[in-house]
Design a protein around this motif. Structure first.
Motif, PDB file in Angstrom:
ATOM      1  N   TYR A  66      -8.866 -22.231  19.071  1.00 43.25           N
ATOM      2  CA  TYR A  66      -9.993 -21.640  18.349  1.00 43.25           C
ATOM      3  C   TYR A  66     -11.223 -21.466  19.228  1.00 43.25           C
ATOM      4  CZ  TYR A  66      -6.849 -23.502  14.863  1.00 43.25           C
ATOM      5  OH  TYR A  66      -5.728 -23.822  14.160  1.00 43.25           O
ATOM      6  N   HIS A  67     -11.349 -22.276  20.257  1.00 37.52           N
ATOM      7  CA  HIS A  67     -12.528 -22.218  21.120  1.00 37.52           C
ATOM      8  C   HIS A  67     -12.417 -21.040  22.076  1.00 37.52           C
ATOM      9  CE1 HIS A  67     -12.773 -26.359  19.712  1.00 37.52           C
ATOM     10  NE2 HIS A  67     -14.047 -26.302  20.018  1.00 37.52           N
ATOM     11  N   TYR A  68     -13.377 -20.154  21.997  1.00 40.22           N
ATOM     12  CA  TYR A  68     -13.364 -18.999  22.879  1.00 40.22           C
ATOM     13  C   TYR A  68     -14.285 -19.242  24.071  1.00 40.22           C
ATOM     14  CZ  TYR A  68     -17.740 -17.604  20.587  1.00 40.22           C
ATOM     15  OH  TYR A  68     -19.029 -17.579  20.105  1.00 40.22           O
ATOM     16  N   LEU A  69     -13.991 -18.559  25.158  1.00 38.80           N
ATOM     17  CA  LEU A  69     -14.787 -18.672  26.373  1.00 38.80           C
ATOM     18  C   LEU A  69     -16.052 -17.844  26.218  1.00 38.80           C
ATOM     19  CD1 LEU A  69     -15.159 -19.484  29.376  1.00 38.80           C
ATOM     20  CD2 LEU A  69     -13.799 -17.452  29.965  1.00 38.80           C
ATOM     21  N   LEU A  70     -17.198 -18.513  26.339  1.00 45.82           N
ATOM     22  CA  LEU A  70     -18.473 -17.806  26.280  1.00 45.82           C
ATOM     23  C   LEU A  70     -18.622 -16.920  27.512  1.00 45.82           C
ATOM     24  CD1 LEU A  70     -20.661 -20.888  25.309  1.00 45.82           C
ATOM     25  CD2 LEU A  70     -20.165 -18.940  23.814  1.00 45.82           C
ATOM     26  N   ASP A  71     -19.151 -15.716  27.333  1.00 45.33           N
ATOM     27  CA  ASP A  71     -19.477 -14.924  28.515  1.00 45.33           C
ATOM     28  C   ASP A  71     -20.615 -15.644  29.233  1.00 45.33           C
ATOM     29  OD1 ASP A  71     -22.205 -13.469  27.968  1.00 45.33           O
ATOM     30  OD2 ASP A  71     -21.043 -13.257  26.115  1.00 45.33           O
ATOM     31  N   LEU A  72     -20.777 -15.381  30.508  1.00 41.35           N
ATOM     32  CA  LEU A  72     -21.685 -16.177  31.320  1.00 41.35           C
ATOM     33  C   LEU A  72     -23.130 -16.085  30.846  1.00 41.35           C
ATOM     34  CD1 LEU A  72     -22.012 -18.153  33.584  1.00 41.35           C
ATOM     35  CD2 LEU A  72     -21.941 -16.259  35.219  1.00 41.35           C
ATOM     36  N   ASP A  73     -23.591 -14.922  30.414  1.00 46.87           N
ATOM     37  CA  ASP A  73     -24.968 -14.810  29.922  1.00 46.87           C
ATOM     38  C   ASP A  73     -25.173 -15.668  28.681  1.00 46.87           C
ATOM     39  OD1 ASP A  73     -25.874 -13.088  31.927  1.00 46.87           O
ATOM     40  OD2 ASP A  73     -25.272 -11.294  30.822  1.00 46.87           O
TER      41      ASP A  73
ATOM     42  N   TYR B  65     -15.353 -17.816  35.951  1.00 48.23           N
ATOM     43  CA  TYR B  65     -16.072 -16.597  35.585  1.00 48.23           C
ATOM     44  C   TYR B  65     -15.762 -15.421  36.503  1.00 48.23           C
ATOM     45  CZ  TYR B  65     -18.362 -18.713  31.671  1.00 48.23           C
ATOM     46  OH  TYR B  65     -18.598 -19.292  30.446  1.00 48.23           O
ATOM     47  N   GLN B  66     -15.195 -15.692  37.657  1.00 47.48           N
ATOM     48  CA  GLN B  66     -14.680 -14.588  38.474  1.00 47.48           C
ATOM     49  C   GLN B  66     -13.350 -14.094  37.913  1.00 47.48           C
ATOM     50  OE1 GLN B  66     -14.856 -15.416  42.789  1.00 47.48           O
ATOM     51  NE2 GLN B  66     -16.410 -16.949  42.259  1.00 47.48           N
ATOM     52  N   TRP B  67     -12.618 -14.986  37.262  1.00 48.74           N
ATOM     53  CA  TRP B  67     -11.338 -14.612  36.657  1.00 48.74           C
ATOM     54  C   TRP B  67     -11.560 -13.872  35.332  1.00 48.74           C
ATOM     55  CZ3 TRP B  67      -8.554 -15.936  32.209  1.00 48.74           C
ATOM     56  CH2 TRP B  67      -7.190 -15.597  32.229  1.00 48.74           C
ATOM     57  N   CYS B  68     -12.505 -14.334  34.529  1.00 45.34           N
ATOM     58  CA  CYS B  68     -12.754 -13.745  33.203  1.00 45.34           C
ATOM     59  C   CYS B  68     -14.179 -14.061  32.771  1.00 45.34           C
ATOM     60  CB  CYS B  68     -11.759 -14.341  32.204  1.00 45.34           C
ATOM     61  SG  CYS B  68     -12.035 -13.882  30.486  1.00 45.34           S
ATOM     62  N   ASN B  69     -14.879 -13.056  32.301  1.00 46.20           N
ATOM     63  CA  ASN B  69     -16.248 -13.265  31.816  1.00 46.20           C
ATOM     64  C   ASN B  69     -16.283 -13.319  30.292  1.00 46.20           C
ATOM     65  OD1 ASN B  69     -19.029 -13.626  31.832  1.00 46.20           O
ATOM     66  ND2 ASN B  69     -19.428 -11.441  31.787  1.00 46.20           N
ATOM     67  N   GLY B  70     -15.521 -14.247  29.730  1.00 41.93           N
ATOM     68  CA  GLY B  70     -15.569 -14.483  28.287  1.00 41.93           C
ATOM     69  C   GLY B  70     -14.446 -13.814  27.525  1.00 41.93           C
ATOM     70  N   THR B  71     -14.251 -14.325  26.313  1.00 41.78           N
ATOM     71  CA  THR B  71     -13.287 -13.753  25.371  1.00 41.78           C
ATOM     72  C   THR B  71     -14.020 -13.468  24.080  1.00 41.78           C
ATOM     73  OG1 THR B  71     -12.643 -15.944  24.535  1.00 41.78           O
ATOM     74  CG2 THR B  71     -11.348 -15.049  26.365  1.00 41.78           C
ATOM     75  N   ASN B  72     -13.462 -12.577  23.273  1.00 45.19           N
ATOM     76  CA  ASN B  72     -14.130 -12.353  21.992  1.00 45.19           C
ATOM     77  C   ASN B  72     -13.934 -13.581  21.100  1.00 45.19           C
ATOM     78  OD1 ASN B  72     -11.750 -12.062  20.338  1.00 45.19           O
ATOM     79  ND2 ASN B  72     -11.538  -9.972  21.075  1.00 45.19           N
ATOM     80  N   ASP B  73     -14.757 -13.698  20.080  1.00 46.12           N
ATOM     81  CA  ASP B  73     -14.775 -14.930  19.290  1.00 46.12           C
ATOM     82  C   ASP B  73     -13.606 -15.066  18.317  1.00 46.12           C
ATOM     83  OD1 ASP B  73     -15.515 -13.122  17.350  1.00 46.12           O
ATOM     84  OD2 ASP B  73     -17.470 -13.996  16.974  1.00 46.12           O
ATOM     85  N   ARG B  74     -12.663 -14.155  18.348  1.00 48.26           N
ATOM     86  CA  ARG B  74     -11.470 -14.287  17.509  1.00 48.26           C
ATOM     87  C   ARG B  74     -10.258 -14.728  18.324  1.00 48.26           C
ATOM     88  NH1 ARG B  74     -10.122  -9.611  13.904  1.00 48.26           N
ATOM     89  NH2 ARG B  74      -9.085 -11.260  12.761  1.00 48.26           N
ATOM     90  N   CYS B  75     -10.424 -14.785  19.638  1.00 51.79           N
ATOM     91  CA  CYS B  75      -9.310 -15.148  20.508  1.00 51.79           C
ATOM     92  C   CYS B  75      -9.730 -16.276  21.425  1.00 51.79           C
ATOM     93  CB  CYS B  75      -8.880 -13.946  21.340  1.00 51.79           C
ATOM     94  SG  CYS B  75      -8.216 -12.625  20.321  1.00 51.79           S
ATOM     95  N   GLY B  76      -9.300 -17.460  21.103  1.00 48.86           N
ATOM     96  CA  GLY B  76      -9.669 -18.604  21.902  1.00 48.86           C
ATOM     97  C   GLY B  76      -8.722 -18.836  23.057  1.00 48.86           C
ATOM     98  N   VAL B  77      -9.197 -19.568  24.041  1.00 46.84           N
ATOM     99  CA  VAL B  77      -8.353 -20.049  25.122  1.00 46.84           C
ATOM    100  C   VAL B  77      -7.785 -21.391  24.687  1.00 46.84           C
ATOM    101  CG1 VAL B  77      -8.289 -20.744  27.544  1.00 46.84           C
ATOM    102  CG2 VAL B  77      -9.777 -18.869  26.826  1.00 46.84           C
ATOM    103  N   PHE B  78      -8.664 -22.237  24.177  1.00 47.29           N
ATOM    104  CA  PHE B  78      -8.259 -23.520  23.619  1.00 47.29           C
ATOM    105  C   PHE B  78      -8.106 -23.307  22.116  1.00 47.29           C
ATOM    106  CE2 PHE B  78      -9.794 -28.001  22.433  1.00 47.29           C
ATOM    107  CZ  PHE B  78      -8.507 -28.487  22.419  1.00 47.29           C
TER     108      PHE B  78
END
Length: 197
Positions: free
Chosen positions: A69-76, A54-67
């Motif tokens: 289709y799975h996107y990174l949830l923002d910390l909140d 979360y210091q590197w990235c605080n989430g991705t939008n839900d159309r761009c996954g890291v895995f």
């Protein structure tokens, strides 16, 4: 630079070169103090890897996954979703089934998650489980966040992932993905999905 940050940077470099639309969906990271304060809201500890992520990235939008289709949830959002998934009902279910009690949801795709286990103490790493969308069933997917990202970086760099005509990333070889995932994560389940992942 840690192996986790290096793997994340490799993924970002690939996305910037091959799918700028997805690369632009990554949000700036939080300060160490912000991450510490927010993660202090939960009644268990998550690994230092989660802090680093979360210091590197605080989430991705839900159309761009890291895995994919799975996107990174923002910390909140991760905190909000995890709170519901650690209520008394789910704790009883996991205790009954002998599964890890505390889970912190970090990746989402339509109610299907990847979650890191929580504990009473702050550890460097922790296992990652796939959480089924229908019943909350758990499968041991990755030994830790670093090995997850090392596997994903290799998938990007070896052609397991490719860019579709719409500019988004898709999987081209599920079986090869499964081979790479297991190589980096010995002891993980043989398949996450029926196609061989």
């Amino acid at each position: 630079m840690s192996a986790l940050t290096d793997a994340l940077n490799r993924i970002m470099e690939w996305l910037q070169q091959n799918s700028p639309i997805c690369a632009s969906g990554f949000q700036p990271g939080l300060s160490p103090e912000e991450v510490e304060e927010k993660l202090g809201e939960i009644p268990f500890c998550v690994s230092r890897e989660v802090h680093e992520l979360y210091q590197w990235c605080n989430g991705t939008n839900d159309r761009c996954g890291v895995f994919v289709y799975h996107y990174l949830l923002d910390l909140d959002t991760a905190l909000q979703y995890s709170q519901g998934f650690n209520d008394s009902y789910w704790l009883e279910v996991r205790e009954r089934d002998g599964d890890p009690l505390h889970l912190f949801l970090i990746f989402d795709f339509d109610g299907e998650y990847f979650a890191v286990t929580g504990s009473d103490n702050l550890n460097d790493t922790a296992p990652i489980f796939h959480v089924g969308c229908d019943d909350g069933s758990l499968s041991f997917a990755f030994t830790n966040l670093t090995n997850m990202m090392l596997a994903l970086a290799e998938c990007y760099e070896t052609g397991v992932y490719t860019v579709a005509s719409d500019g988004y990333v898709e999987v081209t070889d599920e079986a090869k993905f499964g081979d790479i995932r297991r190589k980096h994560n010995p002891g993980a389940v043989k398949q996450l999905y029926a196609q061989g992942w």
